[in-house]
Design a protein around this motif. Structure first.
Motif, PDB file in Angstrom:
ATOM      1  N   GLU A  81       0.855  -1.170   0.000  1.00 43.46           N
ATOM      2  CA  GLU A  81       0.000   0.000   0.000  1.00 43.46           C
ATOM      3  C   GLU A  81       0.901   1.233   0.000  1.00 43.46           C
ATOM      4  O   GLU A  81       1.842   1.311   0.792  1.00 43.46           O
ATOM      5  CB  GLU A  81      -0.900   0.025   1.248  1.00 43.46           C
ATOM      6  CG  GLU A  81      -1.892  -1.112   1.317  1.00 43.46           C
ATOM      7  CD  GLU A  81      -2.700  -1.077   2.604  1.00 43.46           C
ATOM      8  OE1 GLU A  81      -2.776   0.016   3.225  1.00 43.46           O
ATOM      9  OE2 GLU A  81      -3.232  -2.122   2.996  1.00 43.46           O
ATOM     10  N   GLY A  82       0.615   2.183  -0.875  1.00 45.93           N
ATOM     11  CA  GLY A  82       1.434   3.393  -0.958  1.00 45.93           C
ATOM     12  C   GLY A  82       0.575   4.646  -0.956  1.00 45.93           C
ATOM     13  O   GLY A  82      -0.435   4.713  -1.666  1.00 45.93           O
ATOM     14  N   LYS A  83       0.965   5.599  -0.145  1.00 43.24           N
ATOM     15  CA  LYS A  83       0.212   6.846  -0.047  1.00 43.24           C
ATOM     16  C   LYS A  83       1.163   8.031  -0.179  1.00 43.24           C
ATOM     17  O   LYS A  83       2.146   8.140   0.564  1.00 43.24           O
ATOM     18  CB  LYS A  83      -0.528   6.926   1.287  1.00 43.24           C
ATOM     19  CG  LYS A  83      -1.332   8.208   1.486  1.00 43.24           C
ATOM     20  CD  LYS A  83      -1.990   8.243   2.853  1.00 43.24           C
ATOM     21  CE  LYS A  83      -2.770   9.533   3.076  1.00 43.24           C
ATOM     22  NZ  LYS A  83      -3.349   9.596   4.443  1.00 43.24           N
ATOM     23  N   PHE A  84       0.877   8.929  -1.109  1.00 47.83           N
ATOM     24  CA  PHE A  84       1.662  10.157  -1.307  1.00 47.83           C
ATOM     25  C   PHE A  84       0.858  11.343  -0.809  1.00 47.83           C
ATOM     26  O   PHE A  84      -0.321  11.478  -1.137  1.00 47.83           O
ATOM     27  CB  PHE A  84       1.982  10.345  -2.797  1.00 47.83           C
ATOM     28  CG  PHE A  84       2.629  11.662  -3.120  1.00 47.83           C
ATOM     29  CD1 PHE A  84       4.001  11.817  -3.042  1.00 47.83           C
ATOM     30  CD2 PHE A  84       1.864  12.764  -3.504  1.00 47.83           C
ATOM     31  CE1 PHE A  84       4.606  13.031  -3.337  1.00 47.83           C
ATOM     32  CE2 PHE A  84       2.453  13.984  -3.795  1.00 47.83           C
ATOM     33  CZ  PHE A  84       3.832  14.114  -3.705  1.00 47.83           C
ATOM     34  N   GLU A  85       1.497  12.204  -0.016  1.00 50.07           N
ATOM     35  CA  GLU A  85       0.789  13.384   0.481  1.00 50.07           C
ATOM     36  C   GLU A  85       1.746  14.550   0.635  1.00 50.07           C
ATOM     37  O   GLU A  85       2.954  14.379   0.849  1.00 50.07           O
ATOM     38  CB  GLU A  85       0.121  13.082   1.827  1.00 50.07           C
ATOM     39  CG  GLU A  85       1.076  12.686   2.934  1.00 50.07           C
ATOM     40  CD  GLU A  85       0.354  12.292   4.212  1.00 50.07           C
ATOM     41  OE1 GLU A  85      -0.890  12.186   4.184  1.00 50.07           O
ATOM     42  OE2 GLU A  85       1.029  12.098   5.240  1.00 50.07           O
ATOM     43  N   LEU A  86       1.209  15.776   0.516  1.00 50.04           N
ATOM     44  CA  LEU A  86       1.958  16.998   0.774  1.00 50.04           C
ATOM     45  C   LEU A  86       1.749  17.382   2.231  1.00 50.04           C
ATOM     46  O   LEU A  86       0.636  17.291   2.750  1.00 50.04           O
ATOM     47  CB  LEU A  86       1.498  18.122  -0.152  1.00 50.04           C
ATOM     48  CG  LEU A  86       1.704  17.865  -1.646  1.00 50.04           C
ATOM     49  CD1 LEU A  86       1.128  19.004  -2.471  1.00 50.04           C
ATOM     50  CD2 LEU A  86       3.182  17.675  -1.980  1.00 50.04           C
ATOM     51  N   THR A  87       2.820  17.830   2.890  1.00 51.32           N
ATOM     52  CA  THR A  87       2.760  18.021   4.342  1.00 51.32           C
ATOM     53  C   THR A  87       2.867  19.473   4.789  1.00 51.32           C
ATOM     54  O   THR A  87       2.699  19.753   5.972  1.00 51.32           O
ATOM     55  CB  THR A  87       3.868  17.215   5.034  1.00 51.32           C
ATOM     56  OG1 THR A  87       5.153  17.620   4.506  1.00 51.32           O
ATOM     57  CG2 THR A  87       3.673  15.727   4.787  1.00 51.32           C
TER      58      THR A  87
END
Length: 387
Positions: free
Chosen positions: A286-292
């Motif tokens: 499972e992979g999740k990309f997010e801006l922080t």
């Protein structure tokens, strides 16, 4: 008026240095600038400015000239950094773990010097001046809060100065167009299946996917972005695992994206998300990309203001066109509301040992040129309001 402004700026050199050293000894981090803003407010009130508080710990001083006209804003940031100072100077930071390592103490002092000059010139000003003493440039988006509160709504132009360690002392840096990059921070969370390092076939290794993702991200820059469009994608942290013989359950990747073009930035973000999700699917993770962090746009200097400033400021000495930098500045938020110009003022002096970059524990400022900052602010204000 040029001679008067330059003469007064030089006469105020001692005052500016005194204020800079005081701010330097008592640095305050983002949205902690209570002492600094109190001093600024007191100084402005003594000079007859109308004072407005803004963005929690910010201060705006408003001075109306004898005649109605345009409104020009001048900006100085006030916050320090969480750095332990290593300089051996009498005015060394007296607050453990905090330091003015980016020159914001100088910015505040120079604008206070300009405040004195402009107050003396009040009857010569054909318009209104707003002095913006901004909190929280270092990661707090203080400029954005000031814009959201409406303080730029009536501003026709805004100018800012940053002391610059890459330019020799006393050199003025003016560049039209892109000067500082946009900034984003990202985090990628990968979930696999933990197990024994000797039996990887019974696990789903998140580290293997993390390595592949780092390489794939770089191919966005090298194979998908126009090579004539500057772009940086840096992975700065990979965290996974605790010991030599255990495949961990998860991994985390951190990094930053920098561009001068918002379309390029949006493309990179979209592709990183697509690559993360598709690679993860292909590797059974499972992979999740997010801006922080909230996006900071690029600082784009107005061409007309740059040409105007080159003409006005040539009386002060040499002007060079500085190289753009992939560092970011929240001054960019002001330029989304009004034409803006961000100017560099060189402070590098090898003879004095002032050679360290911004954010270094030995960063320092060549104080001999601080009067120039007050002069730059004052000259630009007077001539802009006279247009």
């Amino acid at each position: 008026m040029d001679e008067f402004i330059i003469k007064r700026a030089k006469e105020l050199q001692g005052y500016i240095v005194e204020k800079r050293r005081d701010f330097h000894m008592y640095p305050e981090l983002k949205y902690e600038e209570e002492r600094t803003s109190k001093i600024v407010e007191e100084e402005l009130k003594k000079l007859g400015y109308e004072v407005v508080r803004t963005a929690k710990t910010g201060v705006i001083g408003i001075l109306k000239g004898k005649e109605d006209g345009k409104t020009v804003a001048l900006r100085a940031d006030m916050d320090a950094l969480p750095i332990q100072e290593e300089n051996d100077v009498p005015y060394k930071s007296r607050v453990p773990g905090k330091m003015h390592a980016c020159g914001h103490d100088a910015h505040t002092a120079m604008l206070l010097g300009a405040a004195k000059i402009l107050a003396e010139m009040k009857d010569e000003l054909q318009g209104t001046v707003k002095l913006i003493f901004q909190p929280a440039e270092e990661g707090g988006l203080g400029a954005k809060k000031i814009v959201e509160e409406g303080h730029l709504d009536d501003v026709d132009a805004i100018f800012g100065i940053h002391v610059w360690a890459e330019l020799p002392s006393g050199i003025i840096g003016i560049k039209s167009g892109p000067l500082l990059a946009s900034a984003d921070a990202f985090r990628v969370l990968i979930k696999g299946k933990g197990g024994h390092g000797a039996a990887p076939h019974l696990s789903i290794d998140p580290i293997a996917l993390a390595v592949d993702l780092v390489n794939a991200y770089q191919k966005i820059i090298s194979r998908e972005v126009d090579p004539l469009q500057p772009a940086v994608l840096s992975v700065t942290s990979i965290k996974a695992g605790t010991t030599f013989n255990v495949i961990p359950e998860s991994a985390e990747i951190l990094g930053t994206i920098r561009t001068f073009d918002e379309e390029v930035r949006d493309y990179i973000v979209r592709r990183m998300k697509e690559i993360t999700e598709n690679f993860a699917n292909g590797m059974r993770c499972e992979g999740k990309f997010e801006l922080t962090i909230e996006h900071i746009p690029p600082t784009i200097n107005n061409e007309k203001l740059a040409n105007f400033a080159r003409d006005v400021l040539k009386v002060l000495g040499e002007i060079r066109e500085p190289k753009p930098t992939m560092g970011a500045e929240d001054f960019a938020f002001y330029t989304t509301k009004a034409p803006g110009l961000f100017i560099f003022l060189g402070i590098r002096n090898e003879e004095k040992g002032i050679i360290y970059p911004h954010h270094h524990p030995k960063f320092n400022v060549d104080e001999d040129i601080l009067w120039m900052g007050a002069a730059i602010h004052s000259l630009l204000t007077y001539h802009y309001l006279s247009l």
